[in-house]
Design a protein around this motif. Structure first.
Motif, PDB file in Angstrom:
ATOM      1  N   VAL A 248      -9.162 -31.257 -33.719  1.00 26.61           N
ATOM      2  CA  VAL A 248      -8.236 -32.295 -34.137  1.00 26.61           C
ATOM      3  C   VAL A 248      -8.020 -32.167 -35.639  1.00 26.61           C
ATOM      4  O   VAL A 248      -8.968 -31.991 -36.409  1.00 26.61           O
ATOM      5  CB  VAL A 248      -8.777 -33.703 -33.787  1.00 26.61           C
ATOM      6  N   LEU A 249      -6.754 -32.225 -36.055  1.00 32.70           N
ATOM      7  CA  LEU A 249      -6.386 -32.147 -37.467  1.00 32.70           C
ATOM      8  C   LEU A 249      -5.673 -33.447 -37.835  1.00 32.70           C
ATOM      9  O   LEU A 249      -4.642 -33.778 -37.249  1.00 32.70           O
ATOM     10  CB  LEU A 249      -5.478 -30.949 -37.734  1.00 32.70           C
ATOM     11  N   SER A 250      -6.211 -34.184 -38.778  1.00 30.60           N
ATOM     12  CA  SER A 250      -5.626 -35.447 -39.220  1.00 30.60           C
ATOM     13  C   SER A 250      -4.836 -35.222 -40.501  1.00 30.60           C
ATOM     14  O   SER A 250      -5.355 -34.671 -41.477  1.00 30.60           O
ATOM     15  CB  SER A 250      -6.734 -36.470 -39.452  1.00 30.60           C
ATOM     16  N   VAL A 251      -3.580 -35.644 -40.485  1.00 36.20           N
ATOM     17  CA  VAL A 251      -2.696 -35.491 -41.641  1.00 36.20           C
ATOM     18  C   VAL A 251      -2.262 -36.875 -42.071  1.00 36.20           C
ATOM     19  O   VAL A 251      -1.724 -37.642 -41.273  1.00 36.20           O
ATOM     20  CB  VAL A 251      -1.458 -34.627 -41.286  1.00 36.20           C
ATOM     21  N   HIS A 252      -2.537 -37.221 -43.321  1.00 34.03           N
ATOM     22  CA  HIS A 252      -2.256 -38.576 -43.810  1.00 34.03           C
ATOM     23  C   HIS A 252      -1.309 -38.482 -45.013  1.00 34.03           C
ATOM     24  O   HIS A 252      -1.594 -37.771 -45.963  1.00 34.03           O
ATOM     25  CB  HIS A 252      -3.569 -39.246 -44.242  1.00 34.03           C
TER      26      HIS A 252
ATOM     27  N   GLY B 217     -14.425 -32.138 -41.622  1.00 33.48           N
ATOM     28  CA  GLY B 217     -14.225 -32.291 -43.058  1.00 33.48           C
ATOM     29  C   GLY B 217     -13.573 -31.097 -43.730  1.00 33.48           C
ATOM     30  O   GLY B 217     -13.188 -31.184 -44.894  1.00 33.48           O
ATOM     31  N   ASP B 218     -13.448 -29.978 -43.016  1.00 34.00           N
ATOM     32  CA  ASP B 218     -12.758 -28.824 -43.596  1.00 34.00           C
ATOM     33  C   ASP B 218     -11.335 -29.226 -43.956  1.00 34.00           C
ATOM     34  O   ASP B 218     -10.674 -29.964 -43.223  1.00 34.00           O
ATOM     35  CB  ASP B 218     -12.697 -27.647 -42.610  1.00 34.00           C
ATOM     36  N   ARG B 219     -10.847 -28.730 -45.074  1.00 33.64           N
ATOM     37  CA  ARG B 219      -9.449 -28.923 -45.456  1.00 33.64           C
ATOM     38  C   ARG B 219      -8.680 -27.722 -44.921  1.00 33.64           C
ATOM     39  O   ARG B 219      -9.093 -26.572 -45.114  1.00 33.64           O
ATOM     40  CB  ARG B 219      -9.287 -28.993 -46.976  1.00 33.64           C
ATOM     41  N   VAL B 220      -7.584 -27.996 -44.230  1.00 30.42           N
ATOM     42  CA  VAL B 220      -6.843 -26.943 -43.552  1.00 30.42           C
ATOM     43  C   VAL B 220      -5.391 -26.980 -43.983  1.00 30.42           C
ATOM     44  O   VAL B 220      -4.775 -28.045 -44.059  1.00 30.42           O
ATOM     45  CB  VAL B 220      -6.927 -27.115 -42.010  1.00 30.42           C
TER      46      VAL B 220
ATOM     47  N   ARG C  78       7.314 -24.319 -42.852  1.00 33.20           N
ATOM     48  CA  ARG C  78       6.669 -25.613 -43.039  1.00 33.20           C
ATOM     49  C   ARG C  78       5.177 -25.442 -43.269  1.00 33.20           C
ATOM     50  O   ARG C  78       4.524 -24.613 -42.628  1.00 33.20           O
ATOM     51  CB  ARG C  78       6.894 -26.489 -41.798  1.00 33.20           C
ATOM     52  N   ILE C  79       4.629 -26.261 -44.174  1.00 28.72           N
ATOM     53  CA  ILE C  79       3.191 -26.270 -44.428  1.00 28.72           C
ATOM     54  C   ILE C  79       2.659 -27.641 -44.029  1.00 28.72           C
ATOM     55  O   ILE C  79       3.193 -28.666 -44.435  1.00 28.72           O
ATOM     56  CB  ILE C  79       2.873 -25.991 -45.910  1.00 28.72           C
ATOM     57  N   VAL C  80       1.622 -27.650 -43.205  1.00 33.12           N
ATOM     58  CA  VAL C  80       0.964 -28.882 -42.787  1.00 33.12           C
ATOM     59  C   VAL C  80      -0.461 -28.830 -43.314  1.00 33.12           C
ATOM     60  O   VAL C  80      -1.184 -27.875 -43.047  1.00 33.12           O
ATOM     61  CB  VAL C  80       0.958 -29.015 -41.245  1.00 33.12           C
ATOM     62  N   GLU C  81      -0.852 -29.843 -44.087  1.00 35.98           N
ATOM     63  CA  GLU C  81      -2.199 -29.887 -44.646  1.00 35.98           C
ATOM     64  C   GLU C  81      -2.937 -31.093 -44.088  1.00 35.98           C
ATOM     65  O   GLU C  81      -2.365 -32.186 -43.990  1.00 35.98           O
ATOM     66  CB  GLU C  81      -2.152 -29.968 -46.168  1.00 35.98           C
ATOM     67  N   GLY C  82      -4.201 -30.884 -43.721  1.00 35.00           N
ATOM     68  CA  GLY C  82      -4.970 -31.984 -43.165  1.00 35.00           C
ATOM     69  C   GLY C  82      -6.453 -31.737 -43.218  1.00 35.00           C
ATOM     70  O   GLY C  82      -6.927 -30.754 -43.770  1.00 35.00           O
ATOM     71  N   ILE C  83      -7.172 -32.668 -42.593  1.00 38.26           N
ATOM     72  CA  ILE C  83      -8.628 -32.618 -42.540  1.00 38.26           C
ATOM     73  C   ILE C  83      -9.040 -32.414 -41.083  1.00 38.26           C
ATOM     74  O   ILE C  83      -8.568 -33.123 -40.192  1.00 38.26           O
ATOM     75  CB  ILE C  83      -9.244 -33.914 -43.095  1.00 38.26           C
ATOM     76  N   ALA C  84      -9.914 -31.452 -40.869  1.00 45.82           N
ATOM     77  CA  ALA C  84     -10.333 -31.091 -39.506  1.00 45.82           C
ATOM     78  C   ALA C  84     -11.469 -31.959 -39.008  1.00 45.82           C
ATOM     79  O   ALA C  84     -12.322 -32.404 -39.784  1.00 45.82           O
ATOM     80  CB  ALA C  84     -10.778 -29.624 -39.482  1.00 45.82           C
ATOM     81  N   GLY C  85     -11.476 -32.165 -37.699  1.00 48.52           N
ATOM     82  CA  GLY C  85     -12.642 -32.700 -37.015  1.00 48.52           C
ATOM     83  C   GLY C  85     -13.466 -31.506 -36.554  1.00 48.52           C
ATOM     84  O   GLY C  85     -13.158 -30.357 -36.887  1.00 48.52           O
ATOM     85  N   ASP C  86     -14.512 -31.753 -35.766  1.00 48.87           N
ATOM     86  CA  ASP C  86     -15.306 -30.639 -35.233  1.00 48.87           C
ATOM     87  C   ASP C  86     -14.505 -29.877 -34.178  1.00 48.87           C
ATOM     88  O   ASP C  86     -13.753 -30.472 -33.419  1.00 48.87           O
ATOM     89  CB  ASP C  86     -16.599 -31.156 -34.587  1.00 48.87           C
ATOM     90  N   SER C  87     -14.683 -28.569 -34.143  1.00 48.14           N
ATOM     91  CA  SER C  87     -14.055 -27.748 -33.108  1.00 48.14           C
ATOM     92  C   SER C  87     -14.792 -27.944 -31.792  1.00 48.14           C
ATOM     93  O   SER C  87     -16.011 -28.081 -31.763  1.00 48.14           O
ATOM     94  CB  SER C  87     -14.109 -26.263 -33.486  1.00 48.14           C
TER      95      SER C  87
END
Length: 123
Positions: free
Chosen positions: A117-121, A88-91, A98-107
């Motif tokens: 895993v970083l999900s970018v939508h 749930g961390d915002r990264v 380039r800037i990539v913004e997403g939501i992290a899964g657990d490390s």
């Protein structure tokens, strides 16, 4: 190979940097809500693209050209030496210009590094 030096060797591949924000419960005037607060700024990391999914790959029969604003979801893997992200961390990852913004899964810890895993939508 010694565990510590293994992590340092991997760190030499971490050309990207990330800023991490985490939601914290805040109460103001009797109302509780989540407020993003910085957890870490400028953490060395490496971003690697895993997969891309388009709207029409979800099983819908709509032709691609009817999608005025296609829905795109990308999945990346973030590599860090010792920084642990929480689900749930915002990264925000800076890779060159380039800037990539997403939501992290657990490390997930491996010998000498962590993978997240970083999900970018984007719509």
């Amino acid at each position: 190979m010694h565990h510590h030096s293994y992590g340092l060797d991997l760190a030499s591949l971490h050309w990207d940097s990330m800023d991490v924000y985490r939601a914290h419960k805040v109460i103001r005037e009797g109302i509780t809500y989540d407020e993003l607060q910085p957890v870490a700024i400028g953490v060395p990391c490496r971003l690697s693209k895993r997969a891309a999914f388009g709207a029409n790959k979800s099983g819908t029969s709509a032709p691609k050209d009817t999608q005025v604003f296609p829905d795109t979801r990308d999945t990346f893997t973030l590599f860090t030496v010792d920084f642990e992200l929480q689900k749930g961390d915002r990264v925000r990852v800076l890779r060159g210009s380039r800037i990539v913004e997403g939501i992290a899964g657990d490390s997930y810890p491996y010998r000498g590094h962590r993978e997240t895993v970083l999900s970018v939508h984007e719509v």
